[in-house]
Design a protein around this motif. Structure first.
Motif, PDB file in Angstrom:
ATOM      1  N   VAL A 153       3.531  -5.779 -14.827  1.00  0.00           N
ATOM      2  CA  VAL A 153       2.932  -5.202 -13.620  1.00  0.00           C
ATOM      3  C   VAL A 153       2.622  -3.720 -13.834  1.00  0.00           C
ATOM      4  CG1 VAL A 153       3.247  -4.761 -11.152  1.00  0.00           C
ATOM      5  CG2 VAL A 153       4.066  -6.904 -12.143  1.00  0.00           C
ATOM      6  N   GLU A 194      -0.760  -1.865 -12.472  1.00  0.00           N
ATOM      7  CA  GLU A 194      -0.536  -1.089 -11.254  1.00  0.00           C
ATOM      8  C   GLU A 194      -0.642   0.396 -11.622  1.00  0.00           C
ATOM      9  OE1 GLU A 194      -0.472  -1.261  -7.742  1.00  0.00           O
ATOM     10  OE2 GLU A 194      -0.183  -3.324  -8.427  1.00  0.00           O
ATOM     11  N   THR A 242       0.051   3.170 -10.175  1.00  0.00           N
ATOM     12  CA  THR A 242       1.235   4.001  -9.938  1.00  0.00           C
ATOM     13  C   THR A 242       2.431   3.096  -9.713  1.00  0.00           C
ATOM     14  OG1 THR A 242       0.547   4.053  -7.652  1.00  0.00           O
ATOM     15  CG2 THR A 242       0.135   6.039  -8.939  1.00  0.00           C
ATOM     16  N   PHE A 243       2.986   2.667 -10.799  1.00  0.00           N
ATOM     17  CA  PHE A 243       4.142   1.784 -10.700  1.00  0.00           C
ATOM     18  C   PHE A 243       5.374   2.610 -10.340  1.00  0.00           C
ATOM     19  CE2 PHE A 243       7.690  -0.770 -11.904  1.00  0.00           C
ATOM     20  CZ  PHE A 243       7.297  -2.047 -11.533  1.00  0.00           C
ATOM     21  N   VAL A 244       6.134   2.132  -9.402  1.00  0.00           N
ATOM     22  CA  VAL A 244       7.330   2.868  -8.981  1.00  0.00           C
ATOM     23  C   VAL A 244       8.553   2.290  -9.690  1.00  0.00           C
ATOM     24  CG1 VAL A 244       8.745   3.548  -7.012  1.00  0.00           C
ATOM     25  CG2 VAL A 244       6.291   3.160  -6.707  1.00  0.00           C
ATOM     26  N   PRO A 286       9.766  -6.743   3.419  1.00  0.00           N
ATOM     27  CA  PRO A 286       8.577  -7.536   3.769  1.00  0.00           C
ATOM     28  C   PRO A 286       7.882  -8.106   2.534  1.00  0.00           C
ATOM     29  CG  PRO A 286       8.222  -5.193   4.204  1.00  0.00           C
ATOM     30  CD  PRO A 286       9.632  -5.330   3.752  1.00  0.00           C
ATOM     31  N   THR A 324       8.759  -8.712  -7.980  1.00  0.00           N
ATOM     32  CA  THR A 324       8.508  -7.879  -9.157  1.00  0.00           C
ATOM     33  C   THR A 324       9.817  -7.268  -9.637  1.00  0.00           C
ATOM     34  OG1 THR A 324       6.366  -7.371  -8.209  1.00  0.00           O
ATOM     35  CG2 THR A 324       7.114  -5.952  -9.999  1.00  0.00           C
ATOM     36  N   ASP A 352       6.259 -19.586  -3.233  1.00  0.00           N
ATOM     37  CA  ASP A 352       5.741 -18.888  -4.393  1.00  0.00           C
ATOM     38  C   ASP A 352       5.302 -19.822  -5.509  1.00  0.00           C
ATOM     39  OD1 ASP A 352       5.797 -16.355  -3.601  1.00  0.00           O
ATOM     40  OD2 ASP A 352       7.062 -15.628  -5.248  1.00  0.00           O
ATOM     41  N   HIS A 368      14.214 -14.053   3.024  1.00  0.00           N
ATOM     42  CA  HIS A 368      13.741 -13.639   4.342  1.00  0.00           C
ATOM     43  C   HIS A 368      14.750 -14.038   5.413  1.00  0.00           C
ATOM     44  CE1 HIS A 368       9.940 -12.093   3.099  1.00  0.00           C
ATOM     45  NE2 HIS A 368       9.718 -13.178   2.383  1.00  0.00           N
TER      46      HIS A 368
END
Ligand code: ATP
Length: 875
Positions: free
Chosen positions: A593, A597, A599-601, A618, A625, A664, A731
């Protein structure tokens, strides 16, 4: 697998057939389960029923042939393009028996001899065009266990000679099948209950018999009983070798390059089952493609050998800390010493696929260019050894020391074969001058003769005074002296007429004739001498197959080590410390990822004292990930790679389990609750405290109450009994309370930034549970009608008040989707079901959840019908 069988009608009248058709039918009945392609000159032909099949499947013209056998259908493909046609037949489920002419037409007294030279099946294709350079094509063989293991499995790649065997409990053998993903498999009568992706080929049960298997394996290795661990392995190996021989129409001699039957123990590798490989997208993304995969990120290999080895390493991460450290030491050294790394990689770029080359050499199918490619590759070896001269890490130093420079083989090819030989090996131009005296003499005779002819024109012009006289050559009549009609009166007596043309006559002289015989004789003999010498060289090289395979193996491993180092440098990976008590990752990233991506955090992970983490937040906030990145960091580390993190201290894992919830698992197409529970059972039974378990939305496939109860029970069981490292994304908001209560569990959550109207994800994991009311807010921000969000809030409040220890589900998921415009509408139905108006809420939820934008009209009608019936039932 299917064949067409012998064409019955004509075959019955065998005695009336032409010899060629008789030969064809005999081969058809010998290879009843294959479609026989029969060489006739430059074509492979099929006749009768087989022709009809071929014409239909290959979209080629169905013609007909008439001879004393009668008139019958025929369809043919040019031999030069056969590979792609054969592939089409394979994918249509046929196996193809290639019947080649095995005799020169001029040597044949009657019909040319033909024999099936190989049977092409999905797992045993050998044409380069049909093989992918960077991956292996395996045939597997399964045998049931007698005592001890449940089953054994053996794999062979006929194009490279790789041969492996193992055995174990049913589940372990299934895992091996999932990892190797054979294109085809054969199975003994006692091997049952396996789920294999490749094509099943029925094969003679006798081949799986212990005695015949032992004998067969004995032809390949000196002590068959010692190579394998048990009877099941022996029988799997024997049958597989028998099958390989059958498809290659060869005996041991033709499969000389299969000499290393490698027995391995599945316990030496981390276990990764099909579900884990898929959900971690190691080799394939969730759509089944090969971009955005772990192997895609790592594959900066320099050669095909390295690429296949990389796949192999990823398929089987190690569990022996010492072995992992050895790889890491080598990778580290190569990250530090960039010059060495680049020299090694540069050298490896010169390397051809010598594993497949040597296999071709052994099968007697290599041409002179293949031998030159082999030499070019071996020439890289001294350079690589030089580049690695003062390496310190054991893994590099030992590999360097083991690299055989193969001076003898290189020298032989260098002396014998010209630099740029032609593709054909029977037409001369292959052997270097000075290699063989006999050949040189023949070539000298040829050259002298040609020189004499070249001088002849001048000499004859002088002798006869005919200035326009010409000397020439043509294929049919040979050398001639041409004189135009006006000069014919000046032709000397020793000229004999050879050919009359419109304006001239062609002659020869006794000497020209004898020179011609000499030249042509010498050429022919030289060509066949060259072919003989070429074959001698090829056989001599084939005799060194073992050593060359060993070099191939070392080059492949060096390529992987250098590639892992290059990737580590390019992508800023760091060396993990293994053998820690838990899993601690500082600023970890998802290796795939992060490449897409912008700006991967990065996120931290700490599963030491608290090994169980419930992850909430959420949809789209980054839970999946994050969980996968933890697994991938561990998997990479155990492969011997650096990892995408600032720092990582890791326990050595015995297995990674993943259970990705129904919502998923779209690509798998089998996201039933039953399947979810079966996988969960496997996890609960097999996970140990050294396993990493990823649970993503477990319990979603059933009613909320059941799901919630199951999630809770699973959490408690894994926490109390199993003790595995666990990340549980859910969830079910109530689970966060459970995590708060359990001593070795904790809560982590992801948030979204909802300043103003826009919702943006922070992707940053934080301690503690997600806020329960978050989803409804997001839904409102996203424009869900007030009536719905107000009702949801009402239900949620009621639920929170009423439920106590079993709070309602915080179904952020669908509400967050609303913000992205993916779904039509949603309430908090699952929370609602905890209340009295469960049915109403259920139906309301079903309505709101219906993704109208993605439904076909028929699906919509069905859904409507179903809802209507549910309402009717209640009335
Ligand atoms: P769901 O509940 O639907 O499975 P999720 O919370 O698991 O959602 P992910 O699928 O992990 O969310 O992430 C959604 C998207 O957010 C990813 O496809 C990725 O593009 C992006 N993303 C995830 N984590 C990060 C991160 N750490 N930095 C930047 N982007 C990220």
């Amino acid at each position: 697998m299917q064949g067409t069988g012998p064409p019955a009608k004509m075959a019955e009248r065998r005695e009336e057939l032409t010899p060629m058709m008789r030969q064809y039918f005999e081969l058809c009945s010998e290879y009843e389960d294959a479609l026989v392609l029969f060489q006739v000159g430059d074509f492979y032909e099929a006749f009768c029923e087989a022709a009809e099949v071929a014409a239909r499947r290959l979209e080629i013209t169905l013609t007909s042939r008439e001879d004393s056998s009668g008139e019958y259908p025929m369809a043919g493909i040019p031999i030069d393009n056969a590979a792609s046609y054969v592939e089409t037949l394979l994918s249509a489920g046929y196996r193809v028996a290639i019947a080649d002419q095995v005799q020169e037409p001029e040597e044949a007294t009657g019909v040319v001899d033909r024999a099936v030279t190989r049977v092409v099946t999905p797992g045993t294709v050998l044409d380069d065009e049909l093989l992918s350079a960077g991956s292996n094509t395996y045939v597997a063989s399964l045998a049931g266990g007698e005592s001890g293991p449940d089953a054994a499995v053996a794999f062979v790649d006929v194009s490279t000679g790789e041969f492996r065997v193992t055995s174990g409990p049913h589940g372990t053998v299934q895992d091996e099948l999932d990892r190797f993903r054979p294109a085809e498999y054969v199975a003994g009568p006692d091997a049952e209950g396996f789920d294999v992706e490749g094509m099943h080929t029925p094969f003679e049960a006798d081949a799986f018999g212990r005695e015949s298997a032992c004998e067969r394996l004995g032809a390949y290795v000196s002590n068959p009983e010692a190579v394998v661990e048990n009877g099941a392995e022996l029988r799997a190996c024997g049958a597989l070798l028998a099958y390989a021989e059958y498809t290659q129409s060869a005996d041991r001699g033709g499969l000389e390059y299969i000499s290393r039957v490698t027995r391995y123990d599945t316990r030496e590798g981390m276990r990764l089952d099909r579900t884990a490989l898929r959900s971690l997208e190691v080799f394939e993304n969730r759509e089944g493609g090969d971009d955005h995969t772990l192997v895609g990120v790592l594959d900066d290999t320099a050669c095909a050998l390295g690429r296949r080895e990389l796949v192999h390493w990823l398929r089987r991460p190690l569990v022996d800390a010492g072995a992992i450290e050895r790889r890491l030491d080598a990778v580290e050294e190569l990250t530090r010493r960039s010059l060495v790394r680049e020299e090694v990689r540069e050298g490896l770029r010169e390397v051809y696929d010598i594993e497949r080359l040597i296999a071709r050499v052994s099968r007697g199918r290599a041409n002179a260019r293949d031998l030159r490619s082999l030499k070019t590759t071996l020439d890289a070896v001294p350079l690589l050894r030089e580049a690695l001269a003062d390496c310190e890490s054991d893994a590099l130093a030992e590999r360097r020391a083991a690299l055989d420079e193969m001076d003898d083989v290189r020298g032989l090819i260098g002396r014998a074969i010209v630099d740029e030989p032609p593709i054909e090996v029977t037409e001369g131009g292959v052997i270097r001058e000075g290699y063989d005296d006999g050949l040189d003499e023949l070539r000298e005779t040829e050259r002298e003769g040609r020189e004499w002819v070249a001088d002849l024109e001048e000499a004859e012009r002088e002798r006869t005074g005919i200035d326009s006289l010409k000397v020439g050559y043509n294929e049919v009549h040979g050398y001639y002296i041409e004189v135009t009609n006006p000069n014919l009166d000046r032709v000397p007596d020793d000229y004999t007429r050879r050919q009359t043309l419109k304006n001239s006559e062609r002659f020869y002289t006794p000497e020209l004739k004898s020179r011609e015989d000499e030249i042509l004789g010498a050429t022919e003999r030289a060509d066949s001498r060259e072919y003989e010498l070429f074959r001698e060289v090829r056989d001599a090289v084939a005799a060194e197959a073992d050593r060359i395979q060993r070099v191939a193996e070392l080059l492949a491993e060096l390529d992987v080590l250098a590639t892992l180092a290059a990737v580590a440098v390019d992508r800023n990976y760091s060396r993990p410390a293994l053998g820690a008590e838990g899993i601690t990752i500082e600023a970890g990233r998802h290796p795939v990822v992060e490449t897409t991506e912008p700006t991967f955090v990065p996120n931290d992970t700490d599963l030491t004292d608290e090994r169980f983490a419930v992850v909430t937040g959420p949809n789209m906030s980054g839970k999946s990930t994050y969980m996968r990145q933890v697994a991938l960091v561990c998997l990479l580390a155990q492969t011997g790679s650096f990892v995408p993190a600032d720092d990582a201290a890791l326990s050595v894992l015995d297995r990674i389990f993943t259970r990705v919830g129904a919502s998923d698992d779209i690509a798998g197409g089998r996201s039933t609750f039953m399947r979810e529970m079966t996988e969960l059972t496997e996890i609960l039974h097999s996970a140990t405290e050294d396993s990493l378990v990823l649970l993503d939305e477990v319990g979603r496939g059933t009613s909320t109450a059941d799901g919630r109860a199951l999630a809770r029970a699973v959490t408690e069981f894994v926490h109390d009994e199993v003790g595995a490292f666990t990340l549980f994304a859910t969830h079910f908001h109530g689970l966060t309370d459970v995590a708060a209560e359990l001593p070795r569990a904790r809560n982590l959550h992801f948030t979204a930034d909802r300043s103003g109207e826009a919702v943006s994800f922070v992707h940053s994991v934080v301690e503690g549970p997600a806020s329960g009311s978050y989803g409804v807010d997001v839904a409102r921000l996203a424009g869900v009608p007030d009536r719905v969000t107000d009702r949801a809030r009402e239900l949620l409040d009621g639920d929170d008040a009423a439920a106590g220890a079993t709070p309602g589900q915080d179904d952020h998921a669908d509400r967050t989707r609303l913000t992205n415009g993916h779904a039509a509408g949603n309430g908090d139905g699952e929370a609602a079901t905890a209340e009295g108006g469960a049915d109403d809420a259920d139906i309301e939820r079903a309505l709101l959840e219906a993704d109208i934008a993605r439904m076909t009209p028929l699906e919509a009608l069905n859904r409507l019908d179903e809802l209507q019936r549910r309402v009717e039932e209640r009335q």
